[in-house]
Enzyme design. Structure first.
Site, short mmCIF file in Angstrom:
data_model
loop_
_atom_site.label_atom_id
_atom_site.label_comp_id
_atom_site.label_asym_id
_atom_site.label_seq_id
_atom_site.Cartn_x
_atom_site.Cartn_y
_atom_site.Cartn_z
N PRO A 130 24.83 29.28 3.87
CA PRO A 130 26.02 29.62 3.09
C PRO A 130 26.83 30.75 3.75
CG PRO A 130 24.14 29.33 1.65
CD PRO A 130 23.61 29.26 3.05
N GLY A 337 53.47 2.95 3.34
CA GLY A 337 54.38 3.20 2.22
C GLY A 337 53.61 3.53 0.95
N GLU A 361 29.61 19.76 12.90
CA GLU A 361 29.08 19.80 14.29
C GLU A 361 29.99 20.63 15.19
OE1 GLU A 361 27.01 16.45 15.74
OE2 GLU A 361 26.40 15.79 13.74
#
Ligand code: CAA
Length: 383
Positions: A130, A337, A361
């Site tokens: 983290p 579109g 990576e």
């Protein structure tokens, strides 16, 4: 020609196996799996039985021994069908190659045979945390050596983040610091099988793209493992991971080219219905960039097949292929579109799937850093 080079029989065989999986199993379910975020464990096990989880692993351990160009060709074909399931296949191949290169005979027999026989759907790669992503060596997880009755073991604590196939993999390649006072030199790599006490996945992450790939944290809480779980030498785990990532970056390149191929297919279909000159221009530009990208990927794959250094070429390939795929999928959204802008439409999914390839990576910024650093090394050694 499918891959801009003449494939040998083994490479052609990998391509045909991958195309069959891609067209018959992955593509028909990709949209629904994306919406329901469902992991294709059975398909991955079937890929394992077909040798696609060990494309570059020796036949002795159940792999195909087909090499890195074959691997790139296979990844590209699979990613045309479903990039999310393909990333689980790629990370598994990356870990399997690291086991073959750095592992003991016991590791190879224990893990490669399970991965290459379809017993397990995947292997996991646990490097990031983290609080540490790009600066991987600043990881906080620890592996403290313990001696009990002359038996050496390691006690692991910490949290590994962004683990592909977290909670699904049969074995994980995990890094932790055996010497927390050091940077990269303090890192060791371990092979930890699923179900090991003190090693558990969190709930899956909610993601923008690649939603068929399950991503979790893996939490180490007083996880005690035997010394023979070490992959490579103590303190050399960072090199094991960096070496694996050199090859992994070829896989991400091929995956990105596969997604660009799928986007180009959508644009061609639209152009066939409506020969709009602007759409023609978008296709021409995209096709040229896609071919350039694929050549960079093949160069890196071929260098690896020849056993040559490829760090810089793998980074060049990764940054170019993934940024190219970002542009091409954006053009598909634009070129189609209102259909391109439709939620859960094909172009929209490809655009979402490709975004993380510029992050995982090694981000595009890290690839540029590696390319520049390798240039500096060349300049210094030429002086
Ligand atoms: N191959 C082998 N060894 C290598 C290497 C390579 N390509 N690159 C570096 N090493 C070795 C060095 O030789 C050095 O060894 P010595 O100490 O013996 O000299 C050691 O590793 C440390 O190298 P560096 O000094 O280069 O380390 P650094 O801290 O400066 O690394 C960095 C910088 C290259 C940017 C590195 O941190 C990096 O690549 N960061 C990105 C990490 C990354 O890609 N994370 C992705 C995680 S996986 C994922 O995305 C999830 C998924 O599963 C899909």
């Amino acid at each position: 020609m499918y891959s801009m080079l003449q494939l040998n029989d083994l490479q052609e065989n990998v391509l045909q196996r991958a195309l069959q999986f891609s067209d018959e199993l992955l593509a028909p379910e990709a949209a629904e799996r994306d919406q329901t975020e469902s992991f294709a464990a059975d398909h991955l096990k079937s890929m394992g039985r077909a040798g696609l989880l060990g494309v570059n692993v020796s036949q002795e351990y159940g792999g195909l021994g087909a090499g890195v160009v074959a691997y790139a060709v296979g990844v590209r074909a699979l990613a045309q069908g479903c990039a999310g399931t393909t990333v689980a296949m790629m990370v598994t191949n990356m870990v399997a190659e690291a086991i073959e290169k750095f592992g003991s005979e016991a590791h190879k027999k224990q893990y490669l045979t399970h991965l290459c026989s379809g017993k397990w759907p995947a292997a996991g790669f646990c490097l990031s945390e983290p609080g540490s992503g790009s600066d991987a060596a600043s990881m906080k997880a620890t592996a403290i050596k313990e001696l009990d009755d002359e038996q050496i073991s390691y006690r692991l604590n910490g949290t590994k983040a962004w683990v592909t196939s977290g909670g699904e993999a049969g074995v994980y390649l995990v890094t932790a610091k055996t010497d927390p006072s050091q940077g990269a030199r303090g890192v060791s790599a371990f092979l930890i099988p699923s179900g090991t006490e003190g090693f558990n996945p969190t709930a899956p992450e909610k993601k923008v793209g690649l939603r068929t790939s399950k991503t979790t944290q893996m939490v180490l809480e007083d996880c005690v493992i035997d010394a023979d779980a070490l992959l490579g030498e103590e303190g050399r785990g960072f090199s094991v991971m960096m070496n694996a990532l050199d090859g992994g970056r070829i896989g991400v390149s091929a995956q990105a080219v596969g997604v660009a191929d799928a986007a180009l297919k959508l644009m061609r279909r639209q152009y066939d219905l409506r020969q709009d000159s602007e759409l023609g221009r978008l296709i021409a530009q995209s096709q040229a960039e896609r071919d350039a990208a694929w050549l960079l990927c093949l160069r890196a794959a071929s260098l690896k097949d020849q056993g040559k250094r490829l760090t810089q070429q793998a980074s060049m390939s990764k940054v170019y292929c993934t940024e190219m795929a970002g542009r091409v999928t954006q053009r598909a959204v634009r070129g189609l579109g209102s259909a391109g802008h439709q939620a859960h439409g094909e172009a929209e999914r490809l655009m979402r799937d490709v975004r993380v390839m510029r992050i995982y990576e090694g981000t595009s910024e890290i690839q540029r850093f590696v390319i520049a650093r390798e240039e500096l090394k060349k300049h210094r050694s030429a002086r």
